[in-house]
Motif scaffolding. Structure first.
Motif, PDB file in Angstrom:
ATOM      1  N   SER A 135       0.819  -1.215   0.000  1.00 42.72           N
ATOM      2  CA  SER A 135       0.000   0.000   0.000  1.00 42.72           C
ATOM      3  C   SER A 135       0.851   1.263   0.000  1.00 42.72           C
ATOM      4  CB  SER A 135      -0.903   0.017   1.235  1.00 42.72           C
ATOM      5  OG  SER A 135      -0.136  -0.057   2.412  1.00 42.72           O
ATOM      6  N   ALA A 136       2.121   1.141  -0.391  1.00 41.66           N
ATOM      7  CA  ALA A 136       3.029   2.279  -0.321  1.00 41.66           C
ATOM      8  C   ALA A 136       2.674   3.370  -1.311  1.00 41.66           C
ATOM      9  CB  ALA A 136       4.478   1.814  -0.567  1.00 41.66           C
ATOM     10  N   THR A 137       1.911   3.045  -2.341  1.00 40.08           N
ATOM     11  CA  THR A 137       1.619   4.021  -3.381  1.00 40.08           C
ATOM     12  C   THR A 137       0.492   4.964  -2.990  1.00 40.08           C
ATOM     13  OG1 THR A 137       0.101   2.446  -4.418  1.00 40.08           O
ATOM     14  CG2 THR A 137       2.373   2.493  -5.207  1.00 40.08           C
ATOM     15  N   GLY A 138      -0.283   4.671  -1.948  1.00 39.48           N
ATOM     16  CA  GLY A 138      -1.427   5.515  -1.597  1.00 39.48           C
ATOM     17  C   GLY A 138      -1.426   5.903  -0.149  1.00 39.48           C
ATOM     18  N   GLY A 139      -1.866   7.158   0.134  1.00 39.70           N
ATOM     19  CA  GLY A 139      -1.999   7.617   1.510  1.00 39.70           C
ATOM     20  C   GLY A 139      -0.705   8.158   2.058  1.00 39.70           C
ATOM     21  N   SER A 140      -0.794   9.130   2.946  1.00 42.71           N
ATOM     22  CA  SER A 140       0.389   9.693   3.570  1.00 42.71           C
ATOM     23  C   SER A 140       0.739   8.892   4.802  1.00 42.71           C
ATOM     24  CB  SER A 140       0.129  11.156   3.953  1.00 42.71           C
ATOM     25  OG  SER A 140      -0.894  11.245   4.918  1.00 42.71           O
ATOM     26  N   THR A 165      -5.553   2.519   2.174  1.00 46.86           N
ATOM     27  CA  THR A 165      -5.514   1.848   0.877  1.00 46.86           C
ATOM     28  C   THR A 165      -5.045   0.400   0.951  1.00 46.86           C
ATOM     29  OG1 THR A 165      -3.294   2.776   0.552  1.00 46.86           O
ATOM     30  CG2 THR A 165      -5.140   3.993  -0.384  1.00 46.86           C
ATOM     31  N   THR A 166      -4.646  -0.046   2.140  1.00 45.62           N
ATOM     32  CA  THR A 166      -4.152  -1.418   2.274  1.00 45.62           C
ATOM     33  C   THR A 166      -5.272  -2.412   1.967  1.00 45.62           C
ATOM     34  OG1 THR A 166      -2.608  -0.707   4.000  1.00 45.62           O
ATOM     35  CG2 THR A 166      -3.012  -3.069   3.798  1.00 45.62           C
ATOM     36  N   PRO A 197     -12.515  -9.958   1.651  1.00 44.28           N
ATOM     37  CA  PRO A 197     -11.134  -9.721   1.210  1.00 44.28           C
ATOM     38  C   PRO A 197     -11.016  -8.739   0.058  1.00 44.28           C
ATOM     39  CG  PRO A 197     -11.899 -11.881   0.480  1.00 44.28           C
ATOM     40  CD  PRO A 197     -12.953 -11.358   1.407  1.00 44.28           C
ATOM     41  N   ASN A 198     -12.097  -8.483  -0.676  1.00 46.30           N
ATOM     42  CA  ASN A 198     -11.999  -7.586  -1.829  1.00 46.30           C
ATOM     43  C   ASN A 198     -12.069  -6.115  -1.441  1.00 46.30           C
ATOM     44  OD1 ASN A 198     -14.710  -8.003  -1.064  1.00 46.30           O
ATOM     45  ND2 ASN A 198     -15.436  -7.247  -3.029  1.00 46.30           N
ATOM     46  N   LEU A 199     -12.171  -5.815  -0.144  1.00 44.17           N
ATOM     47  CA  LEU A 199     -12.236  -4.442   0.325  1.00 44.17           C
ATOM     48  C   LEU A 199     -10.863  -3.955   0.768  1.00 44.17           C
ATOM     49  CD1 LEU A 199     -15.489  -4.645   2.497  1.00 44.17           C
ATOM     50  CD2 LEU A 199     -15.280  -3.869   0.128  1.00 44.17           C
ATOM     51  N   ILE A 204     -13.692  -0.235   5.642  1.00 49.02           N
ATOM     52  CA  ILE A 204     -14.252  -0.808   6.871  1.00 49.02           C
ATOM     53  C   ILE A 204     -14.300   0.215   7.993  1.00 49.02           C
ATOM     54  CG2 ILE A 204     -13.946  -2.588   8.632  1.00 49.02           C
ATOM     55  CD1 ILE A 204     -14.853  -3.660   5.955  1.00 49.02           C
ATOM     56  N   PHE A 205     -13.257   1.014   8.128  1.00 48.97           N
ATOM     57  CA  PHE A 205     -13.151   1.926   9.257  1.00 48.97           C
ATOM     58  C   PHE A 205     -13.561   3.335   8.858  1.00 48.97           C
ATOM     59  CE2 PHE A 205      -9.381  -0.986  10.211  1.00 48.97           C
ATOM     60  CZ  PHE A 205     -10.179  -1.866  10.914  1.00 48.97           C
TER      61      PHE A 205
END
Length: 226
Positions: A135-140, A165-166, A197-199, A204-205
């Motif tokens: 998930s390194a490509t998205g989110g700070s 984004t994970t 798992p597709n989310l 979720i949060f």
């Protein structure tokens, strides 16, 4: 007196015969009973009844329970202590016991000195690195939280830092490999609801929940043939 001169009842006169009682609706406020179910929540020794519409989403159910109980992190169980996967189509008059996760005091289990301790630590580091790389490509870096993933009945939780984004599929796969279990036999739950798992984590949060320092994810192991 002739028959034609007999007094006839006026149109607005009511008969003295008692009327049959009207049938009461199953639910008050004019609600359609076929579209609602009543749940009996038991929380901290208090009984709380809620009415759930058949089209209510799982997120709305969770928020409603938070509002009426004041508990932010919880799981729901039935009379036998088994975790319930809440949905809007549970049976009417369902008994649901709300378990406050914040009040659970898990005493640490003393560990025996082991040759495998360092290997376990290295394995946990590898799991967290693999999840974060996905998930390194998205989110700070500020948009992250820690998941405490624990297999029920096990005293060795896995803690990993994740971003919105994970992918949950990556988390499931990494945890299964870490525990040496078949992923198809594991059910990952948050607040008693199974996670698909597709989310992604952000699906979720809510933003408020994501600000918590640590979020617990419960994992149930399904035995073959159950």
């Amino acid at each position: 007196m002739s028959a034609s001169s007999k007094k006839r009842p006026l149109p607005n006169e009511e008969s003295s015969a008692p009327k049959p009682p009207e049938k009461k609706r199953r639910l008050d406020l004019g609600l359609d009973a076929d579209n609602f179910s009543i749940w009996h929540l038991y929380c901290n020794g208090e009984k709380l009844d809620i009415m759930v519409h058949k089209n209510t989403s799982l997120a709305e159910i969770r928020e409603n329970i938070r509002d009426i109980t004041g508990i932010q992190q919880f799981r729901c169980k039935n009379e036998n202590g088994f975790i319930l996967f809440l949905s809007s189509n549970l049976p009417n008059n369902m008994n649901i016991f709300v378990d406050d996760l914040a009040k659970q005091q898990l005493s640490p289990v003393p560990r025996q000195p082991s040759h495998d301790h360092d290997q376990k630590s290295d394995q946990k580091s590898n799991v967290e690195r693999n999840i974060n790389e996905s998930s390194a490509t998205g989110g700070s870096s500020s948009e992250s939280t820690v998941l405490k993933i624990i297999l029920l009945g096990d005293n060795d939780p896995l803690r990993v830092k994740v971003k919105p984004t994970t992918s949950w599929s990556k988390i499931f796969e990494s945890f299964a490999n870490y525990k040496g279990k078949e992923q198809k036999n594991l059910r990952f739950c948050y607040d008693g609801y199974q996670i698909r798992p597709n989310l992604s984590v952000g699906d979720i949060f809510t933003p408020i929940v994501f600000e918590h320092e640590e979020i617990q994810i419960d994992v149930l192991l399904e035995l073959a043939g159950s």
